[in-house]
Design a protein around this motif. Structure first.
Motif, PDB file in Angstrom:
ATOM      1  N   LEU A 150      30.310 -12.282  42.339  1.00 27.39           N
ATOM      2  CA  LEU A 150      31.738 -12.152  42.054  1.00 27.39           C
ATOM      3  C   LEU A 150      32.068 -12.685  40.666  1.00 27.39           C
ATOM      4  O   LEU A 150      32.881 -12.092  39.935  1.00 27.39           O
ATOM      5  CB  LEU A 150      32.551 -12.893  43.116  1.00 27.39           C
ATOM      6  N   SER A 151      31.436 -13.783  40.275  1.00 17.83           N
ATOM      7  CA  SER A 151      31.668 -14.350  38.949  1.00 17.83           C
ATOM      8  C   SER A 151      31.190 -13.408  37.856  1.00 17.83           C
ATOM      9  O   SER A 151      31.857 -13.254  36.820  1.00 17.83           O
ATOM     10  CB  SER A 151      30.953 -15.702  38.835  1.00 17.83           C
ATOM     11  N   ILE A 152      30.059 -12.747  38.076  1.00 18.85           N
ATOM     12  CA  ILE A 152      29.537 -11.802  37.081  1.00 18.85           C
ATOM     13  C   ILE A 152      30.489 -10.628  36.911  1.00 18.85           C
ATOM     14  O   ILE A 152      30.808 -10.220  35.785  1.00 18.85           O
ATOM     15  CB  ILE A 152      28.132 -11.321  37.490  1.00 18.85           C
ATOM     16  N   PHE A 153      30.968 -10.074  38.016  1.00 15.81           N
ATOM     17  CA  PHE A 153      31.901  -8.956  37.927  1.00 15.81           C
ATOM     18  C   PHE A 153      33.214  -9.383  37.267  1.00 15.81           C
ATOM     19  O   PHE A 153      33.817  -8.613  36.507  1.00 15.81           O
ATOM     20  CB  PHE A 153      32.166  -8.376  39.318  1.00 15.81           C
ATOM     21  N   THR A 154      33.658 -10.603  37.541  1.00 20.75           N
ATOM     22  CA  THR A 154      34.869 -11.107  36.891  1.00 20.75           C
ATOM     23  C   THR A 154      34.675 -11.232  35.389  1.00 20.75           C
ATOM     24  O   THR A 154      35.549 -10.856  34.597  1.00 20.75           O
ATOM     25  CB  THR A 154      35.265 -12.470  37.490  1.00 20.75           C
ATOM     26  N   ASP A 155      33.520 -11.770  34.981  1.00 23.96           N
ATOM     27  CA  ASP A 155      33.225 -11.890  33.550  1.00 23.96           C
ATOM     28  C   ASP A 155      33.163 -10.520  32.884  1.00 23.96           C
ATOM     29  O   ASP A 155      33.681 -10.341  31.769  1.00 23.96           O
ATOM     30  CB  ASP A 155      31.893 -12.623  33.350  1.00 23.96           C
ATOM     31  N   LEU A 156      32.551  -9.551  33.552  1.00 23.39           N
ATOM     32  CA  LEU A 156      32.483  -8.194  32.985  1.00 23.39           C
ATOM     33  C   LEU A 156      33.877  -7.597  32.833  1.00 23.39           C
ATOM     34  O   LEU A 156      34.171  -6.932  31.826  1.00 23.39           O
ATOM     35  CB  LEU A 156      31.616  -7.298  33.878  1.00 23.39           C
ATOM     36  N   LEU A 157      34.736  -7.827  33.814  1.00 18.18           N
ATOM     37  CA  LEU A 157      36.103  -7.315  33.737  1.00 18.18           C
ATOM     38  C   LEU A 157      36.861  -7.966  32.585  1.00 18.18           C
ATOM     39  O   LEU A 157      37.591  -7.292  31.839  1.00 18.18           O
ATOM     40  CB  LEU A 157      36.822  -7.572  35.062  1.00 18.18           C
ATOM     41  N   ILE A 158      36.681  -9.273  32.406  1.00 17.10           N
ATOM     42  CA  ILE A 158      37.348  -9.979  31.304  1.00 17.10           C
ATOM     43  C   ILE A 158      36.867  -9.442  29.955  1.00 17.10           C
ATOM     44  O   ILE A 158      37.664  -9.192  29.043  1.00 17.10           O
ATOM     45  CB  ILE A 158      37.085 -11.492  31.415  1.00 17.10           C
TER      46      ILE A 158
END
Length: 360
Positions: A150-158
């Protein structure tokens, strides 16, 4: 008494500066992940901006329409490539999952043929039983894995949102950043930012070309020698080529192990083909591709990769090369040219030297 007061004041000022620098350094370490995400957004914005400028120059469209076209085409290409490649890659991943247990059984049969092999197998099997975690530990690891994903996907979205906003109106953010400097230095800041942009743009295009050449040649080479899962191994080589020095080593381990599961001869062929391709890429293609951009010293790049890898793991390792390219441009332009090679400092040094020569 006045001297003691002045001395104590200097000590207090030095201590204050020391603690201020220490606090700034600590804050920088704590915000390294955020700063790297910002830089990743800038890197993505450079990609979108350079492509938009190319489309605008060829078609005459405005920046907004060109950026929209580029964004749709890029995501369309990624989705289309996923639909084309995903079935083959999924099939090869399933084949790998089926072949590894059979290869393990074959390896155990060979180990049982010798005394030392039997002892090694006994130790491995006993150690494997101890390595199986309890149910609570399994639940904890699954939870941590979900959180990390979830953190990786959040970072990619940011990074994606940041890159799109910066690419939509780069002049707005550039002007806002330049206003932080004195008026007399703003033109020079514009020049340095322009050089950083050109460096990142050339580095991105050169790296993409090198990645494509590595991926295609690895796929052809592994296909010719008959290595299974050649496409999957080529995709690994393609993506890890973005990380100089360390990436090719990481991408070379899976195909060698896969070849070893087949036979030692196949592993040797894989090692030979992969080494030849990486040697040509490192000593021929890379100098030709990056001859017009900033040259990254291999030892300095490796040190920088290890440092950022220790501080921020995969994200730091992934962004080390382009970040070092920008740092080298800033050091060259701001420190070397504007400080060390400044005309007035050169004249002062010359005057001092001539005075010293004329002295008896």
């Amino acid at each position: 008494m006045q001297d003691i007061y002045t001395y104590a004041r200097r000590i207090a000022l030095a201590a204050f500066i020391f603690f201020l620098v220490a606090a700034a350094f600590y804050l920088f370490i704590q915000l390294t992940h955020f700063l790297l995400l910002v830089f990743a957004g800038i890197l993505l914005a450079v990609l979108f901006t350079s492509l938009s400028e190319w489309v605008s120059a060829k078609t005459g469209f405005g920046r907004g329409l060109s950026l929209t076209i580029v964004t749709i085409l890029l995501f369309g290409m990624l989705v289309g490539l996923g639909f084309i490649v995903a079935p083959t890659v999924g099939e090869q991943v399933n084949e790998m999952g089926d072949s590894i247990p059979q290869a393990w059984e074959d390896l155990k049969d060979k180990l049982r043929e010798t005394t030392w092999g039997e002892q090694v197998l006994h130790e491995v099997e006993n150690g494997t039983g101890k390595m199986i975690p309890e149910s609570k530990a399994i639940f904890s690891r699954v939870t941590n894995m979900f959180t990390s994903t979830l953190s990786i996907f959040t970072d990619l979205l940011i990074v994606l949102i940041t890159g799109l906003f910066l690419a939509a109106n780069p002049l707005l953010y550039t002007k806002g950043f330049v206003k932080l400097f004195p008026v007399m230095r703003r033109n020079r800041v514009y020049e340095v930012l322009s050089l950083c942009y050109d460096t990142l743009r050339q580095w991105l295009w050169g790296m993409f070309l090198a990645m494509c050449l590595i991926g295609v040649t690895v796929w052809l080479g592994f296909t010719i020698i008959g290595l299974e899962l050649a496409l999957l191994m080529a995709l690994l080589a393609f993506f890890f080529a973005f990380i100089p020095n360390i990436g090719p080593i990481i991408a070379g381990v899976p195909p060698i192990l896969l070849g070893l599961l087949d036979s030692p001869q196949m592993a040797l062929q894989v090692l030979l083909v992969y080494s030849i391709i990486q040697g040509i890429e490192g000593y021929v293609l890379t100098p030709l591709i990056f001859q017009k951009t900033v040259a990254l010293p291999p030892a300095l790049l490796l040190f920088f990769q290890v440092l950022l890898g220790i501080v921020q793991g995969g994200l730091g390792l992934f962004l080390a090369a382009p970040l070092l390219a920008v740092v080298m441009v800033i050091v060259q332009e701001v420190y070397i040219k504007d400080v060390l090679e400044r005309p007035d400092s050169t004249k002062a040094a010359g005057a001092g030297g001539s005075t010293g020569t004329a002295s008896p």
